[in-house]
Structure formats: structure tokens, C-alpha cells
Design a protein around this motif. Sequence first.
Motif, mmCIF file in Angstrom:
data_model
loop_
_atom_site.group_PDB
_atom_site.id
_atom_site.type_symbol
_atom_site.label_atom_id
_atom_site.label_comp_id
_atom_site.label_asym_id
_atom_site.label_seq_id
_atom_site.Cartn_x
_atom_site.Cartn_y
_atom_site.Cartn_z
ATOM 1 N N MET A 28 36.904 49.457 45.409
ATOM 2 C CA MET A 28 35.895 48.448 45.111
ATOM 3 C C MET A 28 35.729 47.550 46.325
ATOM 4 S SD MET A 28 35.826 45.484 42.148
ATOM 5 C CE MET A 28 36.985 44.300 42.795
ATOM 6 N N GLN A 29 34.498 47.215 46.625
ATOM 7 C CA GLN A 29 34.212 46.215 47.646
ATOM 8 C C GLN A 29 33.731 44.956 46.954
ATOM 9 O OE1 GLN A 29 31.658 47.329 50.867
ATOM 10 N NE2 GLN A 29 32.707 49.269 51.194
ATOM 11 N N LEU A 30 34.044 43.824 47.556
ATOM 12 C CA LEU A 30 33.541 42.568 47.023
ATOM 13 C C LEU A 30 33.094 41.694 48.178
ATOM 14 C CD1 LEU A 30 36.051 40.206 47.188
ATOM 15 C CD2 LEU A 30 36.957 41.857 45.594
ATOM 16 N N MET A 31 32.424 40.602 47.831
ATOM 17 C CA MET A 31 31.897 39.691 48.838
ATOM 18 C C MET A 31 32.226 38.261 48.430
ATOM 19 S SD MET A 31 27.931 39.051 50.097
ATOM 20 C CE MET A 31 27.563 40.775 50.048
ATOM 21 N N VAL A 32 32.586 37.453 49.437
ATOM 22 C CA VAL A 32 32.804 36.027 49.246
ATOM 23 C C VAL A 32 31.693 35.306 50.006
ATOM 24 C CG1 VAL A 32 34.343 34.080 49.668
ATOM 25 C CG2 VAL A 32 35.305 36.308 49.027
ATOM 26 N N VAL A 33 30.926 34.477 49.283
ATOM 27 C CA VAL A 33 29.817 33.734 49.881
ATOM 28 C C VAL A 33 30.129 32.244 49.737
ATOM 29 C CG1 VAL A 33 27.324 33.349 49.903
ATOM 30 C CG2 VAL A 33 28.247 35.558 49.106
ATOM 31 N N ASP A 34 30.444 31.622 50.869
ATOM 32 C CA ASP A 34 30.801 30.207 50.871
ATOM 33 C C ASP A 34 30.547 29.664 52.270
ATOM 34 O OD1 ASP A 34 32.458 27.694 50.886
ATOM 35 O OD2 ASP A 34 33.042 28.437 48.908
ATOM 36 N N ASP A 35 30.024 28.455 52.376
ATOM 37 C CA ASP A 35 29.750 27.887 53.694
ATOM 38 C C ASP A 35 31.019 27.412 54.396
ATOM 39 O OD1 ASP A 35 29.660 25.905 51.599
ATOM 40 O OD2 ASP A 35 28.933 24.455 53.055
ATOM 41 N N ILE A 89 44.771 43.106 46.988
ATOM 42 C CA ILE A 89 44.820 43.642 45.621
ATOM 43 C C ILE A 89 44.576 45.145 45.659
ATOM 44 C CG2 ILE A 89 43.634 43.625 43.388
ATOM 45 C CD1 ILE A 89 43.108 40.625 43.855
ATOM 46 N N ASP A 90 45.419 45.901 44.961
ATOM 47 C CA ASP A 90 45.234 47.350 44.875
ATOM 48 C C ASP A 90 43.839 47.655 44.331
ATOM 49 O OD1 ASP A 90 47.754 47.937 45.808
ATOM 50 O OD2 ASP A 90 48.633 48.204 43.820
ATOM 51 N N GLY A 91 43.152 48.570 44.981
ATOM 52 C CA GLY A 91 41.815 48.959 44.548
ATOM 53 C C GLY A 91 40.702 48.232 45.273
ATOM 54 N N VAL A 92 41.028 47.179 46.020
ATOM 55 C CA VAL A 92 40.022 46.465 46.810
ATOM 56 C C VAL A 92 40.040 47.059 48.214
ATOM 57 C CG1 VAL A 92 39.331 44.245 47.805
ATOM 58 C CG2 VAL A 92 40.193 44.338 45.464
ATOM 59 N N GLN A 93 38.962 47.747 48.565
ATOM 60 C CA GLN A 93 38.886 48.385 49.881
ATOM 61 C C GLN A 93 38.396 47.433 50.968
ATOM 62 O OE1 GLN A 93 37.184 50.200 47.213
ATOM 63 N NE2 GLN A 93 39.076 51.315 46.849
ATOM 64 N N ASP A 108 24.195 47.578 51.996
ATOM 65 C CA ASP A 108 25.092 48.282 51.074
ATOM 66 C C ASP A 108 24.303 49.337 50.292
ATOM 67 O OD1 ASP A 108 27.338 48.929 49.459
ATOM 68 O OD2 ASP A 108 26.760 47.422 47.977
ATOM 69 N N THR A 109 23.816 50.341 51.002
ATOM 70 C CA THR A 109 22.958 51.354 50.373
ATOM 71 C C THR A 109 23.721 52.237 49.392
ATOM 72 O OG1 THR A 109 23.296 52.815 52.266
ATOM 73 C CG2 THR A 109 21.339 51.395 52.300
ATOM 74 N N ALA A 110 25.030 52.317 49.525
ATOM 75 C CA ALA A 110 25.828 53.140 48.608
ATOM 76 C C ALA A 110 26.187 52.382 47.326
ATOM 77 C CB ALA A 110 27.108 53.607 49.301
ATOM 78 N N GLY A 111 25.878 51.085 47.280
ATOM 79 C CA GLY A 111 26.212 50.296 46.089
ATOM 80 C C GLY A 111 27.689 50.047 45.935
ATOM 81 N N ALA A 112 28.400 49.929 47.050
ATOM 82 C CA ALA A 112 29.856 49.755 47.007
ATOM 83 C C ALA A 112 30.275 48.355 46.569
ATOM 84 C CB ALA A 112 30.465 50.089 48.363
ATOM 85 N N VAL A 113 29.441 47.347 46.852
ATOM 86 C CA VAL A 113 29.787 45.982 46.461
ATOM 87 C C VAL A 113 29.600 45.863 44.951
ATOM 88 C CG1 VAL A 113 29.209 43.528 46.674
ATOM 89 C CG2 VAL A 113 29.149 45.010 48.701
ATOM 90 N N ARG A 114 30.693 45.550 44.269
ATOM 91 C CA ARG A 114 30.654 45.451 42.806
ATOM 92 C C ARG A 114 30.877 44.040 42.291
ATOM 93 N NH1 ARG A 114 35.006 49.234 40.924
ATOM 94 N NH2 ARG A 114 34.651 48.086 39.019
ATOM 95 N N PHE A 115 31.357 43.140 43.162
ATOM 96 C CA PHE A 115 31.732 41.800 42.716
ATOM 97 C C PHE A 115 31.461 40.799 43.829
ATOM 98 C CE2 PHE A 115 34.972 38.450 42.000
ATOM 99 C CZ PHE A 115 34.642 38.082 40.707
ATOM 100 N N LEU A 161 39.155 44.098 37.491
ATOM 101 C CA LEU A 161 37.969 44.839 37.902
ATOM 102 C C LEU A 161 38.324 45.978 38.861
ATOM 103 C CD1 LEU A 161 35.452 41.905 38.464
ATOM 104 C CD2 LEU A 161 35.476 43.528 36.563
ATOM 105 N N ALA A 162 39.245 45.717 39.772
ATOM 106 C CA ALA A 162 39.630 46.732 40.756
ATOM 107 C C ALA A 162 40.355 47.896 40.100
ATOM 108 C CB ALA A 162 40.503 46.106 41.843
ATOM 109 N N ALA A 163 40.988 47.644 38.969
ATOM 110 C CA ALA A 163 41.731 48.706 38.272
ATOM 111 C C ALA A 163 40.826 49.590 37.425
ATOM 112 C CB ALA A 163 42.812 48.064 37.373
ATOM 113 N N GLN A 164 39.594 49.136 37.175
ATOM 114 C CA GLN A 164 38.660 49.931 36.378
ATOM 115 C C GLN A 164 38.102 51.076 37.208
ATOM 116 O OE1 GLN A 164 35.620 47.257 35.013
ATOM 117 N NE2 GLN A 164 36.987 46.142 33.662
#
Length: 125
Positions: A1-8, A23-27, A45-52, A120-123
Motif C-alpha cells: 500500500m502507498q499513502l500520502m501525507v499532505v501538510d505544510d 508499518i508492514d505492508g506500507v511500500q 499515480d496512474t496505477a492507483g497505488a495510493v490508497r490512503f 489498512l495495510a494488512a487488508q
Amino acid sequence: MQLMVVDDSAMVRERLAGLLCGIDGVQAVLQADCGQQAMELLQQDTAGAVRFIVLDIEMPGESGLQVLQRIKSSRSDICVAMFTQHANSQHRARSLDGGADYFFDKSSDIDRLETLVRQLAAQPH
């Protein structure tokens, strides 16, 4: 799973990225300092890898609430957690009404956020 943090705040982004990438499962943990950069990363992110996405409410330029609407209209499959130091009932209601899946207080909910990402990463994808 990929995720993104958006903060100034670079400090907040780096702290969260460091915590969540272990975290296991977070690439990968992508980082954006504003809504425009977040949307550009999502377009790439054309592959839709960002899930969170962990999204701050108070940022210069577009507010997190405006960015939330843009994210949900372009990628409704992404789970979004608002993460703010302004965790009052009005912000909570506006965030959840605007499509946020979760709402966390920066000062007291870091453990809850980490637990959620672990779940979420374990799903399976």
C-alpha cells in the motif's frame, strides 16, 4: 500500500512518514506540502497505488477541506483522514460531511492514526 501525507509543516510530514513507512505492508509514503502538489502526485499515480491520504486542514492556499473535495471527486477509492491541530466539532463535521473517512487530532490521536494505517495495510488490495 502507498499513502500520502499532505501538510505544510515539513516536521509533521517527516515525522508521520517516518512512523508510517515502518508499518508492514506500507511500500511508500509520498509527501506533499500543499494541495496542488498532492493533486499532481495523484495524477502521476496512474496505477492507483495510493490508497490512503493523511490531510491537514489548515494550509496556505487551498484548505484541506477544498483539497478533500478535489481528491474525492477524482479518486473516490482513496481513504482520506483529516489530521489537524484544530480538532473542534465544526472542523470535524465539515470534514466528515465533505467526504473524509476519518478525523484525527494531531495532539492526541497519533496512536489511533498509526493503528488505522496498520489495519489498512494488512487488508488485501
